[in-house]
Design a protein around this motif. Structure first.
Motif, PDB file in Angstrom:
ATOM      1  N   TRP A 221       0.814  -1.217   0.000  1.00 25.53           N
ATOM      2  CA  TRP A 221       0.000   0.000   0.000  1.00 25.53           C
ATOM      3  C   TRP A 221       0.845   1.263   0.000  1.00 25.53           C
ATOM      4  CZ3 TRP A 221      -4.742  -0.939  -1.369  1.00 25.53           C
ATOM      5  CH2 TRP A 221      -5.303  -2.182  -1.064  1.00 25.53           C
ATOM      6  N   SER A 222       2.135   1.139   0.293  1.00 31.39           N
ATOM      7  CA  SER A 222       3.021   2.309   0.253  1.00 31.39           C
ATOM      8  C   SER A 222       3.330   2.749  -1.175  1.00 31.39           C
ATOM      9  CB  SER A 222       4.325   2.003   0.994  1.00 31.39           C
ATOM     10  OG  SER A 222       4.970   0.878   0.414  1.00 31.39           O
ATOM     11  N   GLY A 262      -3.683   9.417   3.547  1.00 27.62           N
ATOM     12  CA  GLY A 262      -3.699   8.855   4.883  1.00 27.62           C
ATOM     13  C   GLY A 262      -2.606   7.822   5.014  1.00 27.62           C
ATOM     14  N   GLU A 263      -2.545   7.162   6.158  1.00 32.63           N
ATOM     15  CA  GLU A 263      -1.572   6.108   6.370  1.00 32.63           C
ATOM     16  C   GLU A 263      -1.849   4.978   5.369  1.00 32.63           C
ATOM     17  OE1 GLU A 263       1.794   4.507   8.134  1.00 32.63           O
ATOM     18  OE2 GLU A 263       0.881   6.481   8.453  1.00 32.63           O
ATOM     19  N   PRO A 264      -0.847   4.601   4.567  1.00 30.63           N
ATOM     20  CA  PRO A 264      -1.085   3.581   3.550  1.00 30.63           C
ATOM     21  C   PRO A 264      -1.731   2.320   4.117  1.00 30.63           C
ATOM     22  CG  PRO A 264       1.044   4.585   3.186  1.00 30.63           C
ATOM     23  CD  PRO A 264       0.535   5.139   4.477  1.00 30.63           C
ATOM     24  N   THR A 266      -4.921   2.270   5.092  1.00 28.87           N
ATOM     25  CA  THR A 266      -6.071   2.662   5.902  1.00 28.87           C
ATOM     26  C   THR A 266      -7.305   2.877   5.029  1.00 28.87           C
ATOM     27  OG1 THR A 266      -4.625   3.768   7.486  1.00 28.87           O
ATOM     28  CG2 THR A 266      -6.954   4.362   7.548  1.00 28.87           C
ATOM     29  N   CYS A 279      -3.050   5.070  -0.219  1.00 28.07           N
ATOM     30  CA  CYS A 279      -1.830   4.491  -0.779  1.00 28.07           C
ATOM     31  C   CYS A 279      -0.674   5.473  -0.589  1.00 28.07           C
ATOM     32  CB  CYS A 279      -2.034   4.179  -2.263  1.00 28.07           C
ATOM     33  SG  CYS A 279      -3.422   3.071  -2.595  1.00 28.07           S
ATOM     34  N   GLY A 280       0.497   5.109  -1.076  1.00 22.85           N
ATOM     35  CA  GLY A 280       1.646   6.000  -0.952  1.00 22.85           C
ATOM     36  C   GLY A 280       1.405   7.336  -1.625  1.00 22.85           C
ATOM     37  N   ARG A 313      -7.708  -1.117   8.667  1.00 20.46           N
ATOM     38  CA  ARG A 313      -6.456  -1.001   7.916  1.00 20.46           C
ATOM     39  C   ARG A 313      -6.043  -2.334   7.332  1.00 20.46           C
ATOM     40  NH1 ARG A 313      -0.623   1.359  10.083  1.00 20.46           N
ATOM     41  NH2 ARG A 313       0.429   1.259   8.064  1.00 20.46           N
TER      42      ARG A 313
END
Length: 315
Positions: A221-222, A262-264, A266, A279-280, A313
């Motif tokens: 997801w990053s 958001g935080e990858p 999530t 995503c990143g 997440r």
């Protein structure tokens, strides 16, 4: 013109069918040995073997063609079958075995390969997948004179094909298979007139399409959402995209890039069109998903059976 055909999957079977419909004599087909497949893991013949049997064509299935290799008896039997077939040319399409020099030298016109890329880009095992994954705008078919290298031979015919924004490997495969079948018939008709010319591949722009591994299904997801979306299309029908939510592994088959941060991993929001995952770069709306042992479902149907909430997440 006597044509020996070497190939294994549906891509190759499409070309073989086109050659037979065009009236070429095919006295022998080489294909991979039968292998377990399907839920029952029963032995299944390749698509090429199935077509050859329907057409009454002799089939050889050596595990190797190297006379000094691991299966010398099988290679020797295949060699005799090739000699008996007296081919003017061998056509190779996604066969799956390396051809030793004695095979390359045997037919009068050598061995011609139907390769699903615009060489020298995407030499190797998975050119269709890698072209989609990389975001290439186009691909195509190269009819190539085979030599001892990995897809390094001279180009005989090339035709380009646009990659559509929604293309999966399955969809692009079918269009390329049809194009390959048409182009190989054209190449042999030109060769019969002695007018087929060879062009060396450029030294620049060489890339390698490495075999698709099951481990590549895991979604990172990053990565940018656009890159993940391309990978989902590239890995359809195999191996798909794999994500973990809580204790459950979920297959992701289709996504749509959309705004979001958001935080990858999530889940930013959820509606009937699917969960939006950070995503990143940007976010990805997951529009087609699958639970273990279940069917591929549109997001709305999936969420009815397995709700997903904003704030959860994906690992």
């Amino acid at each position: 013109m006597r044509v020996v055909f070497a190939g294994t999957p549906e891509f190759a079977a499409t070309a073989l069918a086109r050659l037979l419909n065009a009236g070429f004599s095919v006295p022998l087909v080489l294909t991979q040995p039968d292998r377990p497949a399907g839920r029952g893991m029963k032995q299944q013949a390749s698509k090429v073997k199935q077509l050859a049997q329907v057409q009454g064509i002799a089939v050889a299935q050596p595990r190797s063609l190297r006379l000094d290799g691991k299966y010398p008896d099988e290679a020797a039997t295949a060699r005799q079958a090739l000699l008996d077939a007296r081919p003017d040319v061998m056509i190779v399409a996604a066969y799956g075995l390396i051809l030793p020099q004695w095979v390359l030298d045997l037919p009068r016109l050598g061995c011609l390969n139907i390769h699903a890329s615009l060489l020298p880009r995407w030499r190797g095992a998975a050119p269709i997948h890698r072209a989609i994954e990389a975001g290439d705008a186009e691909t195509g078919i190269t009819i190539m004179q085979m030599d001892a290298g990995l897809d390094t031979g001279d180009m005989l015919l090339v035709e380009r094909l646009a990659i559509q924004p929604e293309d999966t490997t399955a969809a692009l495969h079918d269009r390329l298979a049809a194009l390959g079948g048409r182009l190989i018939v054209e190449a042999l008709e030109i060769a019969a007139c002695g007018a087929l010319t060879a062009t060396p591949q450029p030294a620049e722009g060489v890339t390698y399409a490495h075999k698709i591994e099951k481990a590549e299904a895991q979604i990172a997801w990053s990565q940018p959402a656009a890159q993940i979306e391309r990978r989902l299309r590239a890995f359809d029908p195999f191996p798909g995209g794999l994500a973990t939510l809580g204790e459950e592994a979920i297959k992701v088959w289709r996504g749509e890039v959309c705004p979001g941060a958001g935080e990858p991993g999530t889940v930013l929001s959820v509606d009937e069109r699917g969960p939006v995952v950070a995503c990143g770069e940007q976010a990805l709306r997951l529009s087609e998903l699958q639970r273990a042992g279940g069917k591929r479902l549109p997001a709305q149907a999936f969420l009815q059976a397995r709700p997903i909430a904003a704030g959860e997440r994906f690992a």
